[in-house]
Write an enzyme that holds these catalytic residues in place. Structure first.
Site, PDB file in Angstrom:
ATOM      1  N   ARG A 187      -7.824   2.719  -3.129  1.00  0.00           N
ATOM      2  CA  ARG A 187      -8.715   2.620  -1.969  1.00  0.00           C
ATOM      3  C   ARG A 187      -9.324   3.890  -2.010  1.00  0.00           C
ATOM      4  O   ARG A 187      -8.664   5.210  -2.023  1.00  0.00           O
ATOM      5  CB  ARG A 187      -7.803   2.135  -0.813  1.00  0.00           C
ATOM      6  CG  ARG A 187      -8.863   2.100   0.397  1.00  0.00           C
ATOM      7  CD  ARG A 187      -8.294   1.145   1.563  1.00  0.00           C
ATOM      8  NE  ARG A 187      -9.351   0.437   2.183  1.00  0.00           N
ATOM      9  CZ  ARG A 187      -9.196  -0.016   3.448  1.00  0.00           C
ATOM     10  NH1 ARG A 187      -8.036   0.353   4.156  1.00  0.00           N
ATOM     11  NH2 ARG A 187     -10.208  -0.546   4.070  1.00  0.00           N
ATOM     12  N   TYR A 209      -5.978  11.100   4.058  1.00  0.00           N
ATOM     13  CA  TYR A 209      -4.603  11.276   3.783  1.00  0.00           C
ATOM     14  C   TYR A 209      -4.318  12.237   2.312  1.00  0.00           C
ATOM     15  O   TYR A 209      -5.423  12.626   1.800  1.00  0.00           O
ATOM     16  CB  TYR A 209      -3.721   9.916   3.774  1.00  0.00           C
ATOM     17  CG  TYR A 209      -3.886   9.213   5.113  1.00  0.00           C
ATOM     18  CD1 TYR A 209      -3.353  10.010   6.208  1.00  0.00           C
ATOM     19  CD2 TYR A 209      -4.344   8.158   5.317  1.00  0.00           C
ATOM     20  CE1 TYR A 209      -3.453   9.456   7.517  1.00  0.00           C
ATOM     21  CE2 TYR A 209      -4.584   7.597   6.492  1.00  0.00           C
ATOM     22  CZ  TYR A 209      -4.150   8.200   7.770  1.00  0.00           C
ATOM     23  OH  TYR A 209      -4.349   7.722   9.047  1.00  0.00           O
ATOM     24  N   GLY A 247      -9.935  -6.766   8.608  1.00  0.00           N
ATOM     25  CA  GLY A 247      -8.905  -5.980   9.059  1.00  0.00           C
ATOM     26  C   GLY A 247      -8.763  -6.691  10.692  1.00  0.00           C
ATOM     27  O   GLY A 247      -8.021  -7.554  10.747  1.00  0.00           O
ATOM     28  N   ARG A 248      -9.540  -5.984  11.543  1.00  0.00           N
ATOM     29  CA  ARG A 248      -9.417  -6.126  12.984  1.00  0.00           C
ATOM     30  C   ARG A 248      -9.646  -7.949  13.235  1.00  0.00           C
ATOM     31  O   ARG A 248      -9.030  -8.575  13.913  1.00  0.00           O
ATOM     32  CB  ARG A 248     -10.565  -5.522  13.917  1.00  0.00           C
ATOM     33  CG  ARG A 248      -9.871  -3.978  13.624  1.00  0.00           C
ATOM     34  CD  ARG A 248     -10.921  -3.154  14.203  1.00  0.00           C
ATOM     35  NE  ARG A 248     -12.034  -2.991  13.335  1.00  0.00           N
ATOM     36  CZ  ARG A 248     -13.251  -2.282  13.449  1.00  0.00           C
ATOM     37  NH1 ARG A 248     -13.311  -1.584  14.622  1.00  0.00           N
ATOM     38  NH2 ARG A 248     -14.095  -2.001  12.672  1.00  0.00           N
ATOM     39  N   GLN A 295       0.849  -1.365  -0.002  1.00  0.00           N
ATOM     40  CA  GLN A 295      -0.085  -0.159  -0.094  1.00  0.00           C
ATOM     41  C   GLN A 295       0.969   1.368  -0.104  1.00  0.00           C
ATOM     42  O   GLN A 295       1.612   1.403   1.072  1.00  0.00           O
ATOM     43  CB  GLN A 295      -1.027   0.092   1.270  1.00  0.00           C
ATOM     44  CG  GLN A 295      -1.954   1.106   1.010  1.00  0.00           C
ATOM     45  CD  GLN A 295      -2.893   1.391   2.146  1.00  0.00           C
ATOM     46  OE1 GLN A 295      -2.646   1.503   3.147  1.00  0.00           O
ATOM     47  NE2 GLN A 295      -4.230   1.410   1.826  1.00  0.00           N
TER      48      GLN A 295
HETATM   49  C1  FMN Z   1      -4.574  -0.916  13.471  1.00  0.00           C
HETATM   50  C2  FMN Z   1      -5.194  -0.432  12.402  1.00  0.00           C
HETATM   51  C3  FMN Z   1      -4.386   0.074  11.278  1.00  0.00           C
HETATM   52  C4  FMN Z   1      -4.984   0.606  10.072  1.00  0.00           C
HETATM   53  N1  FMN Z   1      -4.241   1.043   9.193  1.00  0.00           N
HETATM   54  C5  FMN Z   1      -4.340   1.299   7.954  1.00  0.00           C
HETATM   55  C6  FMN Z   1      -3.587   1.536   6.726  1.00  0.00           C
HETATM   56  O1  FMN Z   1      -2.440   1.674   6.799  1.00  0.00           O
HETATM   57  N2  FMN Z   1      -4.293   1.824   5.510  1.00  0.00           N
HETATM   58  C7  FMN Z   1      -5.671   1.661   5.143  1.00  0.00           C
HETATM   59  O2  FMN Z   1      -5.752   1.829   3.994  1.00  0.00           O
HETATM   60  N3  FMN Z   1      -6.301   1.441   6.230  1.00  0.00           N
HETATM   61  C8  FMN Z   1      -5.836   1.287   7.334  1.00  0.00           C
HETATM   62  N4  FMN Z   1      -6.873   0.561   8.504  1.00  0.00           N
HETATM   63  C9  FMN Z   1      -8.276   0.408   8.040  1.00  0.00           C
HETATM   64  C10 FMN Z   1      -8.518  -0.877   7.637  1.00  0.00           C
HETATM   65  O3  FMN Z   1      -7.766  -1.353   6.648  1.00  0.00           O
HETATM   66  C11 FMN Z   1     -10.142  -1.202   7.705  1.00  0.00           C
HETATM   67  O4  FMN Z   1     -10.602  -0.475   6.764  1.00  0.00           O
HETATM   68  C12 FMN Z   1     -10.820  -1.044   9.006  1.00  0.00           C
HETATM   69  O5  FMN Z   1     -10.050  -1.582  10.041  1.00  0.00           O
HETATM   70  C13 FMN Z   1     -12.091  -1.684   8.790  1.00  0.00           C
HETATM   71  O6  FMN Z   1     -12.106  -3.308   8.575  1.00  0.00           O
HETATM   72  P1  FMN Z   1     -12.285  -4.077   9.955  1.00  0.00           P
HETATM   73  O7  FMN Z   1     -13.653  -3.762  10.581  1.00  0.00           O
HETATM   74  O8  FMN Z   1     -12.249  -5.443   9.083  1.00  0.00           O
HETATM   75  O9  FMN Z   1     -11.060  -3.950  10.844  1.00  0.00           O
HETATM   76  C14 FMN Z   1      -6.121   0.229   9.469  1.00  0.00           C
HETATM   77  C15 FMN Z   1      -7.104  -0.253  10.590  1.00  0.00           C
HETATM   78  C16 FMN Z   1      -6.568  -0.575  11.872  1.00  0.00           C
HETATM   79  C17 FMN Z   1      -7.764  -1.325  12.853  1.00  0.00           C
END
Ligand code: FMN
Length: 374
Positions: free
Chosen positions: A229, A177, A321-322, A105
């Protein structure tokens, strides 16, 4: 044996460039704050990715900055100079050795970067509009030449990704961003060719796509994935509305990208404003792009049932993600018909077994429901 109900999750999928994904589940990009001080990927970070690269078809890495003044987080690994290629390569190799496609990314934090992380505290953005929060510095508006140079930086980071052996890059145009700062009427108050009308605010995002694709054409010897994205809406007025986003994704859908990735904390959330439509954002987006480009949906997908339902929206791919922090064996459990063993609550005694580096673990413990920038 796989539970019949969840078969669709494990179906393979072919991206427009012919690359085949073994199933519909992607690891969402997550910043982990754990890289070495010199910007290289750390051992704990590599171990964290290896633990999560067996089941999913594609791993999107944490964001990496393409320009020195784009670093958004402490412990973010660097992608802005050729010296970093061996570090980038180490991460790509680790992910691919477990069977997932590796997507880097690429990112610039713009006005969201902490002043202490960038050279001379020079925080830059589309305009000098600060973001919310008392601790946020007033950014300096980039000159036209600097904007053009950052577009080239996205291309150069892509070349490094190719040389390091990645299967693709994801252009991070989401989560407030720099790329989003250019698209947003809130943060972009420019009056050169990069600002003004909705059309002009799309200039920077689309130029980044063009430059990345130009570099891919020039350097990639095999099909190379390029995804984009975006975040569909902003709360501010003025700010990005659902109507604005539909114009942007219409343009993106005509760019021969391999996927569009929506950034949302809740897969089924509905538009704030801009369209007279009470369906979810995800369904509206999917309808708009149709079969021009595959869409990755995301947001609070935890159980196998959440994933099955998400796929009924029409999006071909979903990102977790989480949930992959909580249960790195999520896909394998579905594959083996053990979906009832999927864990959906973080067990805070399991840091070691879950292979989560300390800085990320501490961040999660401080705020368990946390999704930065969404
Ligand atoms: C700890 C953490 C770090 C994240 N870092 C990024 C990132 O570097 N780039 C990005 O596009 N999204 C980032 N996100 C957002 C996740 O990609 C994702 O869209 C978001 O957590 C929702 O998905 P989930 O409910 O499955 O966690 C981050 C989320 C979390 C929880």
């Amino acid at each position: 044996m796989i539970n019949e109900k969840y078969k669709t999750i494990m179906d393979s999928f072919e991206l427009p460039n012919g690359v085949k994904l073994k199933n519909r589940v992607v690891m969402a990009p997550m910043t982990n704050y754990s890289s070495n001080a010199d910007g290289t990927v750390s051992d704990t970070e590599v171990a964290y990715y290896i633990r999560r690269s067996k089941g999913v078809s594609m791993v999107i890495t944490a964001c990496t900055y393409v320009t020195a003044n784009g670093q958004g987080f402490p412990g973010e690994f660097a992608g802005h100079k050729d010296e970093m290629i061996p570090s980038l390569q180490r991460l790509a190799t680790s992910i691919k050795s477990e069977g997932a496609k590796a997507i880097l990314q690429i990112f610039h934090g713009g006005r969201q970067v902490p002043a202490n992380l960038v050279p001379n505290g020079d925080v830059v953005s589309a305009s000098n509009v600060p973001s919310e929060g008392a601790d946020k510095p007033v950014p300096r508006a980039l000159t036209t030449e600097e904007v053009e140079s950052i577009i080239l930086d996205f291309g150069q980071a892509t070349r490094r990704a190719i040389e390091a052996g990645y299967d693709g890059v994801e252009i991070h145009g989401a989560n407030t961003y720099l790329i989003q700062q250019f698209f947003s009427p809130h943060s972009n108050r420019r009056n050169d060719r990069f600002g003004g009308s909705l059309e002009k605010r799309m200039t920077f995002p689309l130029a980044v796509v063009d430059e990345v694709q130009r570099i891919v054409k020039e350097h990639a010897k095999e099909p190379f994935i390029v995804g984009y994205r975006f975040s569909p809406e902003e709360p501010e007025t003025p700010g990005i509305t659902m109507a604005d986003t539909l114009v942007l994704i219409d343009a993106l859908a005509n760019k021969n990208l391999d996927y569009l990735h929506v950034s949302l904390g809740d897969f089924w959330s509905t538009p704030r404003r801009g369209v007279d439509d009470n369906r979810s954002r995800m369904e509206i987006i999917q309808e708009k792009v149709g079969d021009r480009v595959p869409v990755i949906g995301v947001g609070s997908i935890y159980s196998s049932e959440d994933a099955r339902k998400a796929l009924t929206s029409g999006v071909p791919l979903i990102a977790l993600g989480r949930e992959l922090l909580i249960d790195p064996d999520w896909v394998q459990k579905i594959e083996q018909g053990k979906d009832d063993e999927i864990v959906t609550q973080l067990d805070t005694s399991m840091q070691e077994q879950l292979v989560i580096p300390d800085p990320l673990w501490q961040a999660i413990l401080r705020n368990p429901g946390w999704v930065p920038g969404v």
